[in-house]
Design an enzyme around this catalytic site. Structure first.
Site: not given
Length: 319
Positions: A117, A141, A145
């Site tokens: 991402s 998040y 990643k």
């Protein structure tokens, strides 16, 4: 060759699966349907319902279908929500990836394309993000990643895993009339739901340091993204050189305000968006160069902003 697509019943994963099958590559789907949809799965593609956290199930799937490589799309993908649910995010994205890699090692599967991402960059201090831009994730998040990328690197050193990580930017549009973005947090489905319900769409923040005060992002069409997964898998299968990471970015930024204008033009619905506070973890601007992916992974921006909005609206309107 047969590739396992984790999260293959989701919006992005379903496009990846169809891109593989259309290019003559066998695919198998593993998905727990927590955010995916069984209706997105082609009838002729094998489907195993379950979680990547279930290492025994993953191992059985890899062996039963004689899997060649894995496209790892499954995960918890909501940056803003991850700020409130960090442990859940790490369990799905880090522990889940650990379980997947462990099962791959046990099964002797040595190829993986990882769904990473743009969130790994946080708020970059540069106009154009490249793969070498410093990583400074600003949400659990994004951190999860980046950890996933580290896990692939370390497993490559330790076990000879061949891998690449594709850093996604804002993925929109639709390549098929029966597959569309159902995320409760992404901009396009939020706007469409509001318009269909007769409500005003919401903009999260108009006070960012950008030309119109709204967030600036790369918006890329999901069908273009899916084709680059096929190209990455082919390079890994052929033993060709491949970079550890690629940005799938357009090089051009589009603001949320510009998206709203395109929405009005495509749908023919006049509206004025409601302004809400910023979402936690949202950086003001992320725009990336896709030069490396264009060189190696058939990365081409084949769709305009209008194409992205119209294809997404057409698919959503058939529901």
């Amino acid at each position: 060759m047969t590739w396992l697509v984790t999260g293959g019943a989701g919006y992005i994963g379903a496009h990846v699966v169809r891109a593989f099958t259309e290019q003559g590559i066998n695919a198998v789907i593993l998905d727990d349907l927590s955010s995916g949809h069984e209706s997105f799965i082609p009838r002729d593609v094998p489907f195993v319902q379950g979680s990547i956290l279930d290492r025994d199930l993953v191992l059985d799937t890899l062996r039963r279908f004689d899997i060649t490589g894995v496209v790892h799309v499954a995960g918890f993908k909501y940056a803003g929500v991850s700020v409130q649910r960090p442990l859940h995010t790490y369990a799905q994205n880090v522990t889940g990836t650990l379980a997947l890699l462990g099962a791959m090692e046990d099964a002797g599967v040595t190829r993986i394309v990882f769904s990473s991402s743009a969130a790994v960059y946080g708020t970059p201090d540069t106009d154009i993000v490249t793969e070498e831009t410093p990583k400074n994730p600003q949400s659990p998040y994004g951190e999860s990643k980046l950890i996933g990328e580290w896990l692939l690197h370390d497993q490559g050193v330790a076990q000879g895993l061949t891998h690449t990580s594709l850093r996604y930017f804002n993925v929109v549009g639709s390549g098929y009339p029966d597959v569309y973005d159902t995320s409760p947090h992404n901009l396009f489905p939020l706007v469409f739901d509001a318009l269909i319900d007769g409500r005003s769409p919401r903009i999260n923040g108009t006070d960012y340091p950008t030309p119109d005060g709204t967030c600036v992002r790369d918006y890329v069409h999901v069908a273009d993204l899916a084709l680059s997964h096929v190209a990455a898998a082919r390079r890994l299968d052929a033993g060709e050189s491949i970079e550890p990471v690629y940005n799938l970015g357009s090089g051009d930024g589009v603001s949320v305000g510009e998206i709203m204008t395109a929405m009005r033009e495509v749908t023919g619905i006049e509206f004025e968006p409601e302004v809400a506070p910023r979402r936690p973890g949202d950086p003001a601007r992320i725009v990336a160069s896709g030069e490396l992916a264009a060189r190696d992974l058939n990365w081409v921006m084949r769709h305009t902003l209008s194409d992205m909005v119209s294809s997404a609206w057409s698919a959503r309107s058939t529901v």
